[in-house]
Design a protein around this motif. Structure first.
Motif, PDB file in Angstrom:
ATOM      1  N   LEU A   1      11.113   2.877 -12.290  1.00 60.51           N
ATOM      2  CA  LEU A   1       9.776   3.374 -11.986  1.00 60.51           C
ATOM      3  C   LEU A   1       8.943   2.339 -11.230  1.00 60.51           C
ATOM      4  O   LEU A   1       8.282   2.664 -10.237  1.00 60.51           O
ATOM      5  N   ALA A   2       8.970   1.107 -11.697  1.00 61.89           N
ATOM      6  CA  ALA A   2       8.174   0.063 -11.050  1.00 61.89           C
ATOM      7  C   ALA A   2       8.638  -0.190  -9.618  1.00 61.89           C
ATOM      8  O   ALA A   2       7.819  -0.318  -8.702  1.00 61.89           O
ATOM      9  N   SER A   3       9.936  -0.251  -9.394  1.00 64.77           N
ATOM     10  CA  SER A   3      10.430  -0.509  -8.038  1.00 64.77           C
ATOM     11  C   SER A   3      10.221   0.693  -7.122  1.00 64.77           C
ATOM     12  O   SER A   3       9.946   0.527  -5.932  1.00 64.77           O
ATOM     13  N   ALA A   4      10.290   1.906  -7.661  1.00 64.34           N
ATOM     14  CA  ALA A   4      10.029   3.094  -6.839  1.00 64.34           C
ATOM     15  C   ALA A   4       8.563   3.147  -6.419  1.00 64.34           C
ATOM     16  O   ALA A   4       8.251   3.457  -5.260  1.00 64.34           O
ATOM     17  N   LEU A   5       7.655   2.844  -7.340  1.00 59.07           N
ATOM     18  CA  LEU A   5       6.235   2.822  -6.990  1.00 59.07           C
ATOM     19  C   LEU A   5       5.909   1.702  -6.006  1.00 59.07           C
ATOM     20  O   LEU A   5       5.051   1.858  -5.135  1.00 59.07           O
ATOM     21  N   ALA A   6       6.588   0.577  -6.137  1.00 63.98           N
ATOM     22  CA  ALA A   6       6.348  -0.533  -5.217  1.00 63.98           C
ATOM     23  C   ALA A   6       6.866  -0.237  -3.813  1.00 63.98           C
ATOM     24  O   ALA A   6       6.314  -0.725  -2.825  1.00 63.98           O
ATOM     25  N   LEU A   7       7.902   0.571  -3.696  1.00 66.90           N
ATOM     26  CA  LEU A   7       8.522   0.835  -2.396  1.00 66.90           C
ATOM     27  C   LEU A   7       8.014   2.102  -1.721  1.00 66.90           C
ATOM     28  O   LEU A   7       8.200   2.273  -0.517  1.00 66.90           O
ATOM     29  N   LEU A   8       7.331   2.967  -2.438  1.00 67.18           N
ATOM     30  CA  LEU A   8       6.934   4.261  -1.879  1.00 67.18           C
ATOM     31  C   LEU A   8       5.920   4.138  -0.748  1.00 67.18           C
ATOM     32  O   LEU A   8       6.082   4.768   0.308  1.00 67.18           O
ATOM     33  N   GLN A   9       4.884   3.339  -0.894  1.00 60.95           N
ATOM     34  CA  GLN A   9       3.884   3.200   0.165  1.00 60.95           C
ATOM     35  C   GLN A   9       4.455   2.529   1.418  1.00 60.95           C
ATOM     36  O   GLN A   9       4.224   3.022   2.528  1.00 60.95           O
ATOM     37  N   PRO A  10       5.207   1.435   1.316  1.00 58.92           N
ATOM     38  CA  PRO A  10       5.785   0.869   2.534  1.00 58.92           C
ATOM     39  C   PRO A  10       6.742   1.815   3.261  1.00 58.92           C
ATOM     40  O   PRO A  10       6.753   1.866   4.491  1.00 58.92           O
ATOM     41  N   VAL A  11       7.525   2.579   2.519  1.00 58.75           N
ATOM     42  CA  VAL A  11       8.446   3.521   3.164  1.00 58.75           C
ATOM     43  C   VAL A  11       7.671   4.635   3.856  1.00 58.75           C
ATOM     44  O   VAL A  11       8.015   5.039   4.974  1.00 58.75           O
ATOM     45  N   LYS A  12       6.596   5.123   3.245  1.00 60.00           N
ATOM     46  CA  LYS A  12       5.790   6.150   3.904  1.00 60.00           C
ATOM     47  C   LYS A  12       5.149   5.593   5.166  1.00 60.00           C
ATOM     48  O   LYS A  12       5.086   6.265   6.189  1.00 60.00           O
ATOM     49  N   GLY A  13       4.668   4.359   5.135  1.00 55.76           N
ATOM     50  CA  GLY A  13       4.126   3.733   6.337  1.00 55.76           C
ATOM     51  C   GLY A  13       5.165   3.588   7.432  1.00 55.76           C
ATOM     52  O   GLY A  13       4.879   3.793   8.612  1.00 55.76           O
ATOM     53  N   ALA A  14       6.392   3.249   7.047  1.00 53.08           N
ATOM     54  CA  ALA A  14       7.471   3.141   8.036  1.00 53.08           C
ATOM     55  C   ALA A  14       7.809   4.498   8.635  1.00 53.08           C
ATOM     56  O   ALA A  14       8.109   4.599   9.825  1.00 53.08           O
ATOM     57  N   VAL A  15       7.742   5.559   7.842  1.00 48.56           N
ATOM     58  CA  VAL A  15       8.005   6.905   8.367  1.00 48.56           C
ATOM     59  C   VAL A  15       6.900   7.324   9.338  1.00 48.56           C
ATOM     60  O   VAL A  15       7.176   7.907  10.386  1.00 48.56           O
ATOM     61  N   VAL A  16       5.648   6.977   9.032  1.00 49.97           N
ATOM     62  CA  VAL A  16       4.559   7.259   9.967  1.00 49.97           C
ATOM     63  C   VAL A  16       4.769   6.466  11.258  1.00 49.97           C
ATOM     64  O   VAL A  16       4.565   6.982  12.358  1.00 49.97           O
ATOM     65  N   GLY A  17       5.202   5.221  11.150  1.00 49.73           N
ATOM     66  CA  GLY A  17       5.517   4.417  12.335  1.00 49.73           C
ATOM     67  C   GLY A  17       6.673   4.990  13.139  1.00 49.73           C
ATOM     68  O   GLY A  17       6.667   4.968  14.362  1.00 49.73           O
ATOM     69  N   LEU A  18       7.668   5.526  12.451  1.00 47.64           N
ATOM     70  CA  LEU A  18       8.790   6.178  13.126  1.00 47.64           C
ATOM     71  C   LEU A  18       8.317   7.400  13.903  1.00 47.64           C
ATOM     72  O   LEU A  18       8.691   7.594  15.057  1.00 47.64           O
ATOM     73  N   GLN A  19       7.480   8.211  13.276  1.00 51.72           N
ATOM     74  CA  GLN A  19       6.959   9.394  13.963  1.00 51.72           C
ATOM     75  C   GLN A  19       6.106   9.007  15.161  1.00 51.72           C
ATOM     76  O   GLN A  19       6.152   9.657  16.202  1.00 51.72           O
ATOM     77  N   TYR A  20       5.330   7.944  15.034  1.00 53.09           N
ATOM     78  CA  TYR A  20       4.516   7.480  16.155  1.00 53.09           C
ATOM     79  C   TYR A  20       5.409   7.018  17.311  1.00 53.09           C
ATOM     80  O   TYR A  20       5.173   7.368  18.466  1.00 53.09           O
ATOM     81  N   ALA A  21       6.424   6.218  17.001  1.00 50.44           N
ATOM     82  CA  ALA A  21       7.277   5.663  18.054  1.00 50.44           C
ATOM     83  C   ALA A  21       8.048   6.747  18.794  1.00 50.44           C
ATOM     84  O   ALA A  21       8.293   6.620  19.997  1.00 50.44           O
ATOM     85  N   LEU A  22       8.416   7.814  18.093  1.00 50.23           N
ATOM     86  CA  LEU A  22       9.170   8.897  18.721  1.00 50.23           C
ATOM     87  C   LEU A  22       8.276  10.008  19.256  1.00 50.23           C
ATOM     88  O   LEU A  22       8.776  10.978  19.830  1.00 50.23           O
ATOM     89  N   GLY A  23       6.959   9.894  19.058  1.00 51.92           N
ATOM     90  CA  GLY A  23       6.034  10.915  19.543  1.00 51.92           C
ATOM     91  C   GLY A  23       6.128  12.211  18.762  1.00 51.92           C
ATOM     92  O   GLY A  23       5.881  13.278  19.298  1.00 51.92           O
ATOM     93  N   MET A  24       6.474  12.141  17.492  1.00 54.02           N
ATOM     94  CA  MET A  24       6.639  13.334  16.650  1.00 54.02           C
ATOM     95  C   MET A  24       5.405  13.563  15.795  1.00 54.02           C
ATOM     96  O   MET A  24       4.572  12.679  15.639  1.00 54.02           O
ATOM     97  N   GLY A  25       5.308  14.723  15.222  1.00 51.35           N
ATOM     98  CA  GLY A  25       4.327  15.013  14.192  1.00 51.35           C
ATOM     99  C   GLY A  25       2.884  14.806  14.589  1.00 51.35           C
ATOM    100  O   GLY A  25       2.112  14.277  13.823  1.00 51.35           O
ATOM    101  N   GLY A  26       2.493  15.169  15.781  1.00 54.92           N
ATOM    102  CA  GLY A  26       1.112  15.045  16.201  1.00 54.92           C
ATOM    103  C   GLY A  26       0.792  13.746  16.917  1.00 54.92           C
ATOM    104  O   GLY A  26      -0.352  13.497  17.266  1.00 54.92           O
ATOM    105  N   PHE A  27       1.766  12.894  17.145  1.00 55.22           N
ATOM    106  CA  PHE A  27       1.533  11.639  17.846  1.00 55.22           C
ATOM    107  C   PHE A  27       1.886  11.731  19.331  1.00 55.22           C
ATOM    108  O   PHE A  27       2.233  10.744  19.952  1.00 55.22           O
ATOM    109  N   ALA A  28       1.825  12.928  19.896  1.00 53.20           N
ATOM    110  CA  ALA A  28       2.170  13.088  21.311  1.00 53.20           C
ATOM    111  C   ALA A  28       1.116  12.448  22.209  1.00 53.20           C
ATOM    112  O   ALA A  28       1.435  11.939  23.273  1.00 53.20           O
ATOM    113  N   THR A  29      -0.148  12.457  21.785  1.00 50.04           N
ATOM    114  CA  THR A  29      -1.208  11.841  22.578  1.00 50.04           C
ATOM    115  C   THR A  29      -1.608  10.528  21.939  1.00 50.04           C
ATOM    116  O   THR A  29      -1.653  10.395  20.719  1.00 50.04           O
TER     117      THR A  29
END
Length: 159
Positions: A101-129
């Motif tokens: 539980l502790a390691s999952a909670l510690a890793l959840l926010q950084p992984v979500k930030g990395a997924v948002v960064g992935l979507q930005y870099a690929l122009g997905m999910g509303g990051f076209a502009t």
């Protein structure tokens, strides 16, 4: 007359850089602003560069990635502990759920930030502009020039 925004080539940051910035909780575009307002709530836009972050679609990918990573790490250590040492059951039943539980909670926010960064870099999910900044050219739309052969009326063809 409306203005048209044209993005210049090479403006979007690279995949690894964007994901790294997102992993540490920073804006994938500028690296200065913060992505999260609360634990997992993404801010509507970057406070520094104005990148619209509200239209990301991380959905279920971050929890799946966290479960995959934590499950493999904790599962490996449980297997090693069970096969090589004689550990009491009460310790196993209290220690491993807490660590998971502790390691999952510690890793959840950084992984979500990395997924948002992935979507930005690929122009997905509303990051076209991208945000309007100093590197973006704003130009007025070109006026349509009509010649003598361009006399058209509404309908399917020329009259």
């Amino acid at each position: 007359m409306t203005a048209r925004v044209e993005t210049l080539p090479g403006e979007r940051k690279g995949l690894v850089r964007s994901m790294g910035r997102g992993f540490v909780g920073r804006c994938p575009h500028c690296g200065e602003g913060r992505i999260f307002g609360r634990f997992l709530k993404v801010q509507p836009e970057c406070g520094t560069c104005g990148l619209a972050l509200h239209s990301h679609r991380a959905d279920d990918l971050p929890p799946y990635v966290v479960i995959f990573i934590i499950g493999h790490i904790v599962g490996y250590f449980i297997l090693e502990l069970e096969t090589n040492y004689d550990v009491p059951l009460w310790f196993q039943l209290t220690f491993w759920p807490f660590i998971t539980l502790a390691s999952a909670l510690a890793l959840l926010q950084p992984v979500k930030g990395a997924v948002v960064g992935l979507q930005y870099a690929l122009g997905m999910g509303g990051f076209a502009t991208l945000p309007v900044g100093p590197s973006v050219a704003v130009s007025a739309p070109k006026e349509l020039q009509r010649g003598p052969s361009d006399t058209r009326e509404h309908g399917l063809g020329r009259t």
